[in-house]
Design an enzyme around this catalytic site. Sequence first.
Site, PDB file in Angstrom:
ATOM      1  N   THR A   1      11.255  12.423  -5.230  1.00 57.97           N
ATOM      2  CA  THR A   1      10.255  11.959  -6.211  1.00 57.97           C
ATOM      3  C   THR A   1       9.444  13.185  -6.667  1.00 57.97           C
ATOM      4  OG1 THR A   1       8.487  11.656  -4.604  1.00 57.97           O
ATOM      5  CG2 THR A   1      10.003   9.804  -4.896  1.00 57.97           C
TER       6      THR A   1
ATOM      7  N   ASN B   1       0.870  -1.183   0.000  1.00 58.68           N
ATOM      8  CA  ASN B   1       0.000   0.000   0.000  1.00 58.68           C
ATOM      9  C   ASN B   1       0.902   1.227   0.000  1.00 58.68           C
ATOM     10  OD1 ASN B   1      -2.691  -1.196   0.237  1.00 58.68           O
ATOM     11  ND2 ASN B   1      -2.001  -1.908   2.247  1.00 58.68           N
TER      12      ASN B   1
ATOM     13  N   TYR C   1      -1.827  15.358   6.170  1.00 57.42           N
ATOM     14  CA  TYR C   1      -0.894  14.285   5.808  1.00 57.42           C
ATOM     15  C   TYR C   1      -0.420  13.541   7.064  1.00 57.42           C
ATOM     16  CZ  TYR C   1       3.102  11.970   3.593  1.00 57.42           C
ATOM     17  OH  TYR C   1       3.999  11.037   3.127  1.00 57.42           O
TER      18      TYR C   1
ATOM     19  N   ALA D   1      -1.871  13.338   9.959  1.00 58.42           N
ATOM     20  CA  ALA D   1      -2.995  12.578  10.529  1.00 58.42           C
ATOM     21  C   ALA D   1      -3.179  11.265   9.768  1.00 58.42           C
ATOM     22  CB  ALA D   1      -4.275  13.409  10.471  1.00 58.42           C
TER      23      ALA D   1
HETATM   24  N1  LIG Z   1       8.491  11.696  -1.410  1.00 60.02           N
HETATM   25  C1  LIG Z   1       8.625  11.788  -0.115  1.00 60.02           C
HETATM   26  O1  LIG Z   1       9.358  12.660   0.419  1.00 60.02           O
HETATM   27  C2  LIG Z   1       7.921  10.801   0.798  1.00 60.02           C
HETATM   28  C3  LIG Z   1       8.345  10.720   2.125  1.00 60.02           C
HETATM   29  C4  LIG Z   1       7.705   9.836   2.988  1.00 60.02           C
HETATM   30  C5  LIG Z   1       6.683   9.033   2.521  1.00 60.02           C
HETATM   31  N2  LIG Z   1       6.283   9.121   1.226  1.00 60.02           N
HETATM   32  C6  LIG Z   1       5.162   8.269   0.797  1.00 60.02           C
HETATM   33  O2  LIG Z   1       5.575   7.444  -0.269  1.00 60.02           O
HETATM   34  C7  LIG Z   1       4.455   7.078  -1.060  1.00 60.02           C
HETATM   35  C8  LIG Z   1       4.795   7.287  -2.535  1.00 60.02           C
HETATM   36  O3  LIG Z   1       5.023   8.674  -2.750  1.00 60.02           O
HETATM   37  P1  LIG Z   1       6.091   9.205  -3.812  1.00 60.02           P
HETATM   38  O4  LIG Z   1       7.078  10.026  -3.092  1.00 60.02           O
HETATM   39  O5  LIG Z   1       6.570   8.097  -4.681  1.00 60.02           O
HETATM   40  O6  LIG Z   1       5.166  10.242  -4.618  1.00 60.02           O
HETATM   41  P2  LIG Z   1       4.618  10.252  -6.131  1.00 60.02           P
HETATM   42  O7  LIG Z   1       5.740  10.145  -7.074  1.00 60.02           O
HETATM   43  O8  LIG Z   1       3.704  11.419  -6.199  1.00 60.02           O
HETATM   44  O9  LIG Z   1       3.774   8.892  -6.217  1.00 60.02           O
HETATM   45  C9  LIG Z   1       2.499   8.761  -5.675  1.00 60.02           C
HETATM   46  C10 LIG Z   1       1.823   7.568  -6.329  1.00 60.02           C
HETATM   47  O10 LIG Z   1       0.509   7.406  -5.768  1.00 60.02           O
HETATM   48  C11 LIG Z   1      -0.400   7.198  -6.838  1.00 60.02           C
HETATM   49  N3  LIG Z   1      -1.751   7.635  -6.465  1.00 60.02           N
HETATM   50  C12 LIG Z   1      -2.138   8.821  -5.922  1.00 60.02           C
HETATM   51  N4  LIG Z   1      -3.463   8.850  -5.763  1.00 60.02           N
HETATM   52  C13 LIG Z   1      -3.924   7.638  -6.211  1.00 60.02           C
HETATM   53  C14 LIG Z   1      -5.215   7.069  -6.320  1.00 60.02           C
HETATM   54  N5  LIG Z   1      -6.320   7.725  -5.932  1.00 60.02           N
HETATM   55  N6  LIG Z   1      -5.328   5.817  -6.831  1.00 60.02           N
HETATM   56  C15 LIG Z   1      -4.230   5.129  -7.238  1.00 60.02           C
HETATM   57  N7  LIG Z   1      -2.978   5.616  -7.152  1.00 60.02           N
HETATM   58  C16 LIG Z   1      -2.841   6.862  -6.657  1.00 60.02           C
HETATM   59  C17 LIG Z   1       0.164   8.024  -8.004  1.00 60.02           C
HETATM   60  O11 LIG Z   1      -0.251   7.494  -9.248  1.00 60.02           O
HETATM   61  P3  LIG Z   1      -1.368   8.122 -10.228  1.00 60.02           P
HETATM   62  O12 LIG Z   1      -1.292   9.609 -10.139  1.00 60.02           O
HETATM   63  O13 LIG Z   1      -0.989   7.545 -11.558  1.00 60.02           O
HETATM   64  O14 LIG Z   1      -2.658   7.555  -9.735  1.00 60.02           O
HETATM   65  C18 LIG Z   1       1.664   7.735  -7.835  1.00 60.02           C
HETATM   66  O15 LIG Z   1       2.005   6.529  -8.482  1.00 60.02           O
HETATM   67  C19 LIG Z   1       3.284   7.943  -0.563  1.00 60.02           C
HETATM   68  O16 LIG Z   1       2.445   7.168   0.284  1.00 60.02           O
HETATM   69  C20 LIG Z   1       3.973   9.035   0.244  1.00 60.02           C
HETATM   70  O17 LIG Z   1       3.146   9.523   1.259  1.00 60.02           O
HETATM   71  C21 LIG Z   1       6.879   9.992   0.354  1.00 60.02           C
END
Ligand SMILES: NC(=O)c1ccc[n+]([C@@H]2O[C@H](COP(=O)([O-])OP(=O)(O)OC[C@H]3O[C@@H](n4cnc5c(N)ncnc54)[C@H](OP(=O)(O)O)[C@@H]3O)[C@@H](O)[C@H]2O)c1
Length: 261
Positions: A192, A91, A157, A159
């Site tokens: 990212t 997830n 976020y 929360a």
């Molecule tokens: N980047 C950071 O600094 C960071 C730090 C800590 C945790 N995280 C966590 O890591 C995870 C991935 O984030 P990321 O950094 O890789 O960001 P990202 O590049 O924006 O990727 C987010 C992904 O979630 C998908 N998504 C969003 N809404 C969706 C929906 N309604 N249905 C299906 N897919 C959905 C997007 O795909 P589509 O738009 O194609 O649907 C995309 O593939 C997230 O949970 C984020 O909270 C990120």
Amino acid sequence: MGRSLHECRVLITGASSGIGQALAKELARHNTHLLLVARNETALAELAEELTRNGAASAVPFAADVTDAQSRKAIADWLDEHWDGLDVLVNNAGLSTHARFSESDNAASRNIMEVNFFAAVELTRQLLPRLRHGNSSRVVNVASILSHRGIPFNSDYCASKFALRGWSEAIRAELEKEGIGVTLISPGTTDTDFFEHLLTRQESSPWKKQTAISPEAVARQTVRAIQKGRREIYPNWRGRLLVWLNRLCPSLVDRIMRRYG
Ligand SMILES: NC(=O)c1ccc[n+]([C@@H]2O[C@H](COP(=O)([O-])OP(=O)(O)OC[C@H]3O[C@@H](n4cnc5c(N)ncnc54)[C@H](OP(=O)(O)O)[C@@H]3O)[C@@H](O)[C@H]2O)c1
């Protein structure tokens, strides 16, 4: 080295970019079967092709919005038709906003909880019967350092990620009895497009682009955590430091955060 991932059946949400995409690439090297879920159909199709060339046993793009109940049912139906069980559910889909609480709205709060929390809960519940038929099954929830510490301009976020962590801890004890492990990934800032995908970003937000870990490094550590059956990992040391400082001296971290509020 822990369990082998050879021919392991893995579903990743949010596979179209960032951490999810990097994780899919890392898992492909281990000859896994991958079901790639996100909304961006084109990005998923391109990724699936690349993964098949680079070692995946199979890679299937599945365009779906994880907040939509019909889409989650379609994922479950696909699994019933094509895989006799699921070994790893990741997830990972997530999004955020950078806005002061008093100036943001209920729609954003609900949207963020829907994607970051309820979609993970509801997809996991729907797929539990398939995980029960998996081998050394595991649910991997991608949370954040902000599942441990709240920071200003990130109330929704934080929360959602606190909720994801609490839920993960609670189900870990229940699912262990059924042979299903639960791993929480708590990355700090990762390089990212997450910050380009913010629902809104107030100009006054104090959080500018800062030193970040690569999504590939998060992916490598996540794969090791799956292999070793770890309960939680903190992929970057700055994040780990914040968690420890907050555990030891929360009032000091409160004072630091006040400067950004
Ligand atoms: N980047 C950071 O600094 C960071 C730090 C800590 C945790 N995280 C966590 O890591 C995870 C991935 O984030 P990321 O950094 O890789 O960001 P990202 O590049 O924006 O990727 C987010 C992904 O979630 C998908 N998504 C969003 N809404 C969706 C929906 N309604 N249905 C299906 N897919 C959905 C997007 O795909 P589509 O738009 O194609 O649907 C995309 O593939 C997230 O949970 C984020 O909270 C990120």
